[in-house]
Design a protein around this motif. Structure first.
Motif, short mmCIF file in Angstrom:
data_model
loop_
_atom_site.label_atom_id
_atom_site.label_comp_id
_atom_site.label_asym_id
_atom_site.label_seq_id
_atom_site.Cartn_x
_atom_site.Cartn_y
_atom_site.Cartn_z
N ALA A 56 0.83 -1.21 0.00
CA ALA A 56 0.00 0.00 0.00
C ALA A 56 0.86 1.26 0.00
N GLU A 57 1.94 1.26 0.77
CA GLU A 57 2.84 2.42 0.78
C GLU A 57 3.46 2.64 -0.60
N ARG A 58 3.90 1.57 -1.23
CA ARG A 58 4.52 1.68 -2.56
C ARG A 58 3.51 2.17 -3.59
N ALA A 60 0.83 4.00 -2.98
CA ALA A 60 0.55 5.42 -2.69
C ALA A 60 1.64 6.32 -3.27
N ASP A 61 2.88 5.88 -3.19
CA ASP A 61 3.99 6.67 -3.73
C ASP A 61 4.00 6.67 -5.26
N ALA A 62 3.77 5.51 -5.85
CA ALA A 62 3.89 5.38 -7.31
C ALA A 62 2.65 5.86 -8.06
N TRP A 63 1.48 5.56 -7.51
CA TRP A 63 0.22 5.85 -8.20
C TRP A 63 -0.80 6.43 -7.22
N PRO A 64 -0.67 7.68 -6.86
CA PRO A 64 -1.56 8.27 -5.86
C PRO A 64 -3.04 8.31 -6.27
N HIS A 65 -3.33 8.06 -7.55
CA HIS A 65 -4.73 8.03 -8.00
C HIS A 65 -5.43 6.74 -7.57
N ILE A 66 -4.68 5.74 -7.12
CA ILE A 66 -5.28 4.47 -6.70
C ILE A 66 -5.66 4.56 -5.23
N GLY A 67 -6.95 4.39 -4.95
CA GLY A 67 -7.44 4.39 -3.57
C GLY A 67 -6.98 3.13 -2.85
N LEU A 68 -6.88 3.22 -1.53
CA LEU A 68 -6.37 2.09 -0.74
C LEU A 68 -7.36 1.67 0.33
N VAL A 69 -7.57 0.35 0.40
CA VAL A 69 -8.34 -0.25 1.50
C VAL A 69 -7.46 -1.39 2.02
N VAL A 70 -7.11 -1.30 3.30
CA VAL A 70 -6.22 -2.26 3.93
C VAL A 70 -6.99 -3.00 5.02
#
Length: 106
Positions: A56-58, A60-70
């Motif tokens: 998720a960290e990677r 967020a850094d590489a593709w901030p347009h991708i939302g994250l659900v962990v």
């Protein structure tokens, strides 16, 4: 088994799903298809060279347009601890809570 059930549920809700058995495979998919991926749903406890949180960290850094659900059954996080204003969903979770988190992350 859980991954297959989640994939079925998300597809029934109208999402197109790409699944991966571990974080390295997910990263490979993301490298090829990141323009078409809007949300990453990952378990922290994943096999491979990185866990789901590092993934998720990677992302967020590489593709901030991708939302994250962990998610995790062993750890509890606040949403503020998830990279890039993502969402944390503790296990066990209800299907409607997962769908809500995915929709909010889109």
């Amino acid at each position: 088994m859980i991954r297959m059930m989640v994939v079925d549920m998300l597809e029934e809700a109208g999402f197109v799903v790409a699944e991966a058995p571990h974080a390295d495979a997910a990263w490979a998919i993301l490298e090829r298809c990141q323009a078409n991926i809007r949300v990453l749903f990952t378990d922290i406890d994943m096999p491979g060279s990185m866990d789901g949180f590092v993934l998720a960290e990677r992302v967020a850094d590489a593709w901030p347009h991708i939302g994250l659900v962990v998610t995790s059954g062993g750890r509890r996080l606040a949403d503020s601890e998830v990279p890039d204003s993502g969402h944390f969903l503790g296990k066990p979770y209800r299907p409607k809570d997962l769908l809500l988190a995915i929709r909010e992350a889109v």
